[in-house]
Design an enzyme around this catalytic site. Structure first.
Site, short mmCIF file in Angstrom:
data_model
loop_
_atom_site.label_atom_id
_atom_site.label_comp_id
_atom_site.label_asym_id
_atom_site.label_seq_id
_atom_site.Cartn_x
_atom_site.Cartn_y
_atom_site.Cartn_z
N TYR A 70 1.14 20.05 30.16
CA TYR A 70 0.26 19.35 29.23
C TYR A 70 -0.02 17.93 29.70
O TYR A 70 -1.17 17.49 29.79
CB TYR A 70 0.92 19.33 27.84
CG TYR A 70 0.18 18.54 26.80
CD1 TYR A 70 -0.82 19.14 26.03
CD2 TYR A 70 0.48 17.20 26.55
CE1 TYR A 70 -1.50 18.42 25.05
CE2 TYR A 70 -0.20 16.47 25.59
CZ TYR A 70 -1.18 17.09 24.84
OH TYR A 70 -1.86 16.37 23.89
N LYS A 112 -3.54 16.10 31.27
CA LYS A 112 -4.06 14.86 30.70
C LYS A 112 -4.17 13.77 31.78
O LYS A 112 -5.14 13.00 31.81
CB LYS A 112 -3.16 14.39 29.58
CG LYS A 112 -3.12 15.30 28.35
CD LYS A 112 -4.45 15.32 27.63
CE LYS A 112 -4.34 16.06 26.30
NZ LYS A 112 -5.63 16.12 25.59
#
Length: 207
Positions: free
Chosen positions: A129, A133
């Site tokens: 994750y 990002k």
């Protein structure tokens, strides 16, 4: 001079409160919201006469590039791997859609571009994750010709969500006890209200 805004992801936790804040902001004349499906008339509160919802296919954002020629673009798109169903589906929403939006903003010479990243985002992270990002941050910040690009990096979000995610539900319950312990370099990890993230996004825009 009154500003025009474009919002992607305006139905989510941060996006919805962002649109409502923009409606109350006297500096904005119109707020165009690109959405996946039609919204009920009472979905947003505030001066809804400013809002123009446009149903689009996010798989073909290029077909709607004309909407990206506004002064301020806000991108609040985001999902979870669980909700998306796979890592590739998550990356499509959290990286590809946002990256395409940035490219369209550049092509249409938008005044500024603000999107939601995450605290701890890093292209070198072992966490998928956070790595996605971070890769997105690198891709957008390194994009020549894109005006005034900025990312907000919230920690766990607090606020009323239709589907309260387990981590956010736990953070909401523990926040009154843990937040006072997070200070100095740890302050960035404090759970944050969605309304505060939306307000920060507006502050990052160039007026």
């Amino acid at each position: 001079m009154l500003k025009t805004a474009l919002v992607l992801g305006g139905t989510g936790l941060v996006g919805k409160t962002l649109v409502e804040q923009l409606c109350r902001d006297h500096r904005y004349q119109t707020i165009t919201c690109l959405v996946r499906k039609p919204l009920s008339k009472d979905f947003f509160s505030g001066n809804i006469n400013k809002i123009e919802p446009i149903v689009v296919d996010f798989e073909s954002l290029e077909d709607y590039q004309g909407y990206f020629g506004c002064q301020h673009i806000y991108v609040c798109l985001g999902t979870t791997i669980k909700k998306a169903g796979s890592k590739s589906a998550f990356r499509k929403v959290d990286f590809e859609y946002v990256h395409v939006a940035a490219q369209l903003a550049r092509a249409q010479r938008a005044g500024s571009f603000v999107w939601i990243s995450s605290v701890g985002a890093s292209a070198k992270s072992n966490n998928f994750y956070l790595r996605v990002k971070g890769e997105l941050e690198n891709a957008i910040i390194g994009m020549s010709g894109l005006n005034n690009a900025s990312a907000v990096r919230p920690s766990l979000l607090l606020g009323e969500r239709k589907e309260m995610r387990p981590a956010e539900k736990l953070a909401s319950a523990l926040s009154p006890f843990l937040s006072p312990l997070l200070h100095g370099r740890l302050i960035k990890y404090k759970p944050v209200q969605a309304a505060d993230v939306a307000a920060q996004m507006i502050r990052l825009q160039v007026f």
